[in-house]
Structures are given as C-alpha cells and as structure tokens.
Design an enzyme around this catalytic site. Structure first.
Site, PDB file in Angstrom:
ATOM      1  N   SER A  54      40.383  35.359  47.405  1.00  0.00           N
ATOM      2  CA  SER A  54      39.000  35.686  47.010  1.00  0.00           C
ATOM      3  C   SER A  54      38.182  34.362  46.454  1.00  0.00           C
ATOM      4  CB  SER A  54      39.042  36.780  45.756  1.00  0.00           C
ATOM      5  OG  SER A  54      39.900  36.464  44.854  1.00  0.00           O
TER       6      SER A  54
ATOM      7  N   ASP B 130      34.167  37.438  36.481  1.00  0.00           N
ATOM      8  CA  ASP B 130      34.576  38.648  36.267  1.00  0.00           C
ATOM      9  C   ASP B 130      35.811  39.165  35.992  1.00  0.00           C
ATOM     10  OD1 ASP B 130      35.943  37.889  38.390  1.00  0.00           O
ATOM     11  OD2 ASP B 130      35.302  39.330  39.910  1.00  0.00           O
TER      12      ASP B 130
ATOM     13  N   HIS C 291      37.620  35.529  38.635  1.00  0.00           N
ATOM     14  CA  HIS C 291      37.090  34.632  39.440  1.00  0.00           C
ATOM     15  C   HIS C 291      35.979  33.619  38.592  1.00  0.00           C
ATOM     16  CE1 HIS C 291      37.577  38.127  42.097  1.00  0.00           C
ATOM     17  NE2 HIS C 291      38.170  37.161  42.653  1.00  0.00           N
TER      18      HIS C 291
END
Length: 691
Positions: A337, A655, A658
């Site tokens: 991610s 968040d 990240h």
C-alpha cells in the site's frame, strides 16, 4: 629518541597540528627511510644542475602508480589496458602524467613506495595513493615511525635504492588537493568550502617546509654530515583540475539549473578548484620562493590544460565521456500500500473519500490524502503517474505499470483479505503479472497473434497505451515491500525471535524476483527498505508493549528493531546482487531513516502531529481498528464517521498505516539526490552501475 633528534625535531613540532599531519608528510617520512640504507658519503651537488637523477612524487590517484593497489586492493581491468594490457596500479587506461614526466627526463616509471613486489627505487619513489588528501587524518605516530631496519651495504641497496646525492638533485613533484575539495563538498556548502581553502593551503605550505626540515634532519642523523644548509631542492607543483567536469562530481552532486557551463561542467565546483589554485600559486609558490631562497619552486597549471581538453575535446581529437542523466522510459513498481496506485481498489473496491482529497480531489486508488513516493518519482523523471496493472479503467501503460497492491507481502499468506487484511497479490503473483505483461504487451503492440482478431479495430489504440519493447530494459524497477511480512508474523502471534527467523527467507524471495526481472532484461533497480513499523498506530493498537519498550515519542522499539534487521539483510543482499548481476545498477534506499526522523523530529520539519492520525476516529491515536479512514459506524443510534483533519499537510500519518502526501513529499525530496542511497547516486543517475 636521543637529544640530538629532539633538538632537531623541535622546529618541526611547532608546525600547527603536527600530531596529525597529512598523508603527504607521512610519505615524506617514509621517503627518509631510504636515506638510512645508504653506506656512501653525501656529496653536495651544484644547484644549477638539472640533470635529475630521480623523482620523488607525492599525490593522490592522479599520480598513484600502485600505492593504493598494494596497500588495499588491486585495481581491476580495464584499468591499464591501453598501455600495460593489464592493471598496473594506475587509475587510468594507461600512463598517468607522472609517467610521461619520467619518460621526458629519461627515467624509468616510478615505483610505488608501498608496493613491495617488482619495484626499483634506484631513480626515486612514488608516495602517492589514490584518495590521499592534504588535510590531516587522525595520525599520532609520525615522529616515532622513522626506524632504521637495515644496516650495511648490499647488492639490493646499491642497485635498487637511490644514492644519497640523488636526494638533493632529485625533482620533487606534487599533485594533490583534489580530494580535499571533493570531501569538503560532501560536508559543506560551496561558500563554506571556498572559505576553507585557506586552511588547506596553510597545511600544504607546512608540509613542504616539513619536507625540507626532515631531509636536513636525516642527513645529519644517519649520514653523519654537518648540517645541510644549502642543498639543491627542485619542486614541481601541479595545481588541481576542473573537478566540476568530472562525472564523479556531476553524478553525486547534480548541478542545479544555471550551474552548468556549455561543456556540461558544474561551475560552482570549478570555482572552488580555481580558488584553491589561486591560493596555491600565491602562497605555496610565491611566498616559499621568498622564504626558502635555496629552493626552486615551479607552479604547473594543470587546470587550464585539463579544462581545454574538455571544452575543446574535438579540436584535440578526443571525446568527453561525461555522466549523462538516465533516460528512464518507464517505471515498473512492485510493492504494497505504500506504493499502490489503484491495484487493490480495482479488485476489492475503491478506497473511499477522503482518500485523495489533497491532490486528486477524490479517491484515486491510493491509501493517502494525495500522492505517494512513487508518484513523486514519476514526476521527477518527467513520466506520467504509473497506472495500477489490475485497473482496466482509464489506465495508460505507455510508460510502465504498477503491480503493487495494498496489503501485499513478499511471501504468500495462507489467509484471505477479509480474514487478515493481507492481499492475495503477494510478490510472486506480482512477478507472474509482470512476466505476462512483458510478453503480451508486445503481441498487442504488434497487433499480432490472437489480437489480430480480438482487436481488429482497436489495435492502434492499444498500441498507444502499452510500452515499447526497449522500455523494459531502459525502465526503472522500483520495490517497496516487506513491511507486511513483518507485521503478519506478529499478527499471527509469533514472537520477535520467530519473526526475525523468517527474515532471511523474505529477503531471498524478494531478491529472486529481482533476478527474474534481470533475466528478462531489466537493469535498473531502486529498492526501498522498510520503515519503522513500531511507530504506526495500527501496530501499536493491535500489539501493546510494556512501557519500558516504548521510546520517548511513543514508538515500540521491538518492532522497529525487527524492521532494522530486515533492512540490514536487504542491504547486504543488494550488495550481493551487484556482484551477481554484472549489468545491473542496484540502488538501496534508506526510507527507514527518513520516516524515523519524521516521527522523532517532526516539528523540525514542519509537522505538528507525528504518530497521531489525520484521518480516523477516537482513541489515543485517532485510530479505530474497526473503522478505517472514510468509514462510518452507528454508535448509540448516532452515525460516526472517521473523517480527515482540517490540514493533512501538518500530519505525518494519514490513517494509522500510511503517510500523508506531505510526508511522502518530504521523503522524496531527501532521497532524490542520493543522500540516503547506497551507493549514493541521485535518482536520475540510478542507471549507472556502481561497485
């Protein structure tokens, strides 16, 4: 040390910093050992006689004829190929300036003092070594190092060592200073380095004076002569060259716009060299001529000669090999991610608002308020953002593809995404996707095979959206993966020791994919290490640790220690790849250090919040394991939304998992110049192979 020696050394010890004199002076002392081996009497010669019987050289790699090779490691081919047809200890394809000087004087090539094999010092010795500087190293043993180890005459002494009178008649050559400027440019600004030139010159003046005094001292001590007062001394001093024209300078310190001349040289670096040369001429040559009237000093303008060769290369029948920026035509990314630009969203559903709010104005397949590091890399290379390979809507693969998906691991996980949060698109799957893309993209571009019927009308459109064949070999292959392998171990109740035990296999599997890509023609690899996972709320909330294992800003040290174990092994593996893949340029990038700095020194870099989330709801970190960024939940009849903060640019963490766009931009700005890379090459030079 006897009283005579102490009295004679007295003047020398008044020189500033004599306890840590330069390599130059150390080599002068080494030269003096020759004089302990001579059984003959000294004969003072006429200072007007320029029939030089010997050369004694002091310098760096510009005049090294084997010193560093003998002391540290042998230079490999193709060094020496043009003249010697094999490596000869010289940092050149053949002869260096010193060799031509010896030829002109009718003398043999100078043997390196540190080379004990096949050397002959009958006509002088070379004390230069590659990498030598004028400014001192931390050396304490100079005064105690002159020891007589041989006595009596022998055939070796007569035939392979210089005669005593040769020392007074010899030509003493100097070619040193360039490395002082290079090392200064690593640590100082251009303005600071220019100011430091005076100090460098001061020590060169002191070194030359020390040379004379030590020679006088040893003539008295070891040859039992009266004080040598008016012996001939001939000094031949080269200035330093245009360092701003060297690929080394341009690659490691990319010039800013407007800082290059018409020849592509970095002007600020050349200005530093010219300042050094001006002071060298005025203070070493002009002043010493006055202060040491019995010595002859010749200043040689090597700078002008070298700059003429570069600026007027064609006129002299030469081609200048300057370091060119890499022309990366594509980016092929593999990761999780931290670099996913739409892969997981295309398969399992789009990341909801407010993802993308700071730049794209809405969700863009990225788990971030805006751009990721890979986006900034694309911008920096002048390429479009890299489309997710799994995203079939609105994608353009002309300049690469992104195989990363959020939650990906290097090793396949035996769970589903819904069970564990880890993606089924592990690195081996990403490799399979790339392999298929590598083959099929060219079939589609050529409108051949089955695509003649599958795409009879849209073939041209598809051709425009796929990379050319040469883009695969000229592309940059970026990797940012491994973090989830470490957290997956902890989340499955492994101990720290058990997680660490898995690291070698994780690294091996990652390196295998690099090798596979190399087998298909990939050559340029940019490998990010993993960040300090012990500072991320999603780890801190899920795996509490005792207070003693939490640092001053709230990071869990055991998890960060494991990340560093992974990073050390990844770095070692990158070194091995450079040995195993002879055509590959492999760059290891220390992302960990920068992310760690953001958590521990965030305010210094303009961030108000480090560990606490921008987007989330509730708790110590504004993070809820059951309600991710943009999610909602009804609590006591009231709908609660995990929303974003007012200004994400003041937060490090987006968040809980990240980083914000602002943090990503900060990291990119630090890594683009190569300061956090091994080898330290800038992004735009990452196609140049470094050993």
């Amino acid at each position: 040390m006897d009283n005579v020696t102490r009295r004679l050394l007295g003047p020398i010890t008044t020189i500033k910093n004599v306890k840590s004199l330069t390599i130059l002076v150390i080599f002068v002392v080494s030269l003096s050992i020759f004089m302990t081996l001579q059984p003959q009497r000294l004969r003072i010669v006429n200072t007007n006689d320029c029939d030089f019987p010997a050369i004694f050289n002091f310098g760096d790699s510009n005049s090294d004829t084997g010193g560093k090779s003998a002391a540290f490691y042998r230079l490999p081919s193709p060094n020496g190929d043009t003249f010697f047809h094999k490596p000869s200890g010289r940092y050149s394809d053949g002869l260096v300036v010193l060799d031509f000087l010896a030829e002109k004087l009718g003398l043999p090539f100078l043997s390196a003092y540190l080379n004990s094999m096949g050397t002959n010092f009958r006509h002088g010795a070379n004390f230069a070594t590659g990498g030598s500087t004028i400014q001192p190293l931390d050396v304490e043993y100079l005064r105690e190092s002159v020891v007589s180890t041989l006595s009596g005459a022998s055939s070796y002494i007569r035939n392979c060592l210089p005669r005593p009178e040769d020392f007074s008649k010899a030509l003493y050559t100097f070619d040193i200073g360039q490395n002082d400027l290079h090392s200064g440019l690593k640590l100082m600004t251009y303005e600071q380095l220019k100011e430091s030139v005076s100090g460098i010159i001061n020590q060169l003046v002191q070194a030359v004076e020390a040379c004379l005094k030590i020679l006088i001292l040893l003539l008295v001590l070891f040859l039992f002569q009266t004080l040598y007062q008016h012996g001939a001394r001939a000094f031949w001093i080269h200035n330093t060259g245009p360092i701003g024209c060297l690929p080394y300078s341009i690659v490691y310190y990319p010039p800013k716009p407007g800082n290059t001349d018409k020849s592509g040289c970095k002007m600020s670096h050349n200005e530093v060299a010219q300042e050094f040369n001006r002071q060298l001429k005025d203070r070493v040559v002009s002043q010493l001529r006055l202060r040491l009237a019995d010595a002859v000093f010749t200043y040689v303008d090597i700078y002008s000669a070298k700059f003429t060769l570069i600026s007027e290369a064609k006129k002299h029948g030469l081609v200048v090999a300057t370091a060119q920026e890499c022309q990366f035509q594509a980016i092929f990314n593999f990761g999780d991610s931290n670099s996913d630009t739409g892969g997981l969203s295309a398969v399992f559903g789009q990341a909801p608002p407010p993802h993308g709010m700071s730049f794209f104005g809405g969700p863009a397949g990225r788990y971030c308020d805006g751009r990721l590091i890979v986006d900034f890399i694309a911008e920096g290379l002048g390429l479009p953002y890299v489309s997710g390979y799994l995203d079939s809507v609105g994608s353009d693969f002309t300049h690469g593809a992104n195989f990363a998906t959020a939650g990906s691991t290097v090793r396949p996980q035996n769970t589903t995404l819904r069970q564990s949060g880890f993606s089924p698109i592990s690195l081996d799957v990403q490799w399979n996707e790339f392999y298929d893309f590598h083959q099929r993209s060219q079939v589609v571009r050529n409108h051949s095979g089955i695509y003649r019927k599958l795409l009879p009308k849209n073939g041209y459109l598809k051709k425009k959206l796929l990379p050319k064949a040469e883009h695969f070999s000229k592309g940059l292959y970026t990797f940012d993966i491994g973090q989830n392998d470490l957290t997956a171990g902890y989340f499955s109740n492994m101990t720290t020791d058990e997680v660490i035990a898995n690291v070698p296999d994780i690294v091996t599997q990652l390196m295998n994919v690099v090798r596979y890509i190399y087998g298909l023609g990939g050559r340029n690899f940019w490998l990010h290490n993993t960040g300090p996972v012990g500072c991320l709320p999603y780890v801190l909330e899920r795996i509490p640790v005792i207070a003693s294992r939490v640092d001053e800003v709230g990071c869990a040290t055991p998890f960060n220690d494991v990340a560093q174990v992974f990073n050390r092994q990844l770095k070692d593996a990158a070194v091995q790849l450079r040995k195993d893949l002879p055509l590959a340029a492999v760059t290891y990038v220390d992302i960990y250090k920068l992310k760690y700095a953001l958590f521990h020194e965030g305010k210094k870099h303009g961030f108000k919040q480090a560990i606490r989330n921008c987007c989330g709801h509730g708790g110590k970190y504004n993070f809820n394991l059951n309600m991710g960024c943009g999610g909602s939940k009804t609590i006591k009849g009231k709908k609660v939304v995990a929303k974003a903060c007012d200004d994400p640019s003041t937060y490090v963490v987006w968040d809980g998992v990240h980083f914000t766009q602002a943090a990503n931009k900060f990291i990119y700005d630090q890594i683009v110049g190569g300061a956090f890379s091994d080898p330290p090459v800038p992004l735009k030079m990452a196609c140049h192979r470094k050993h």
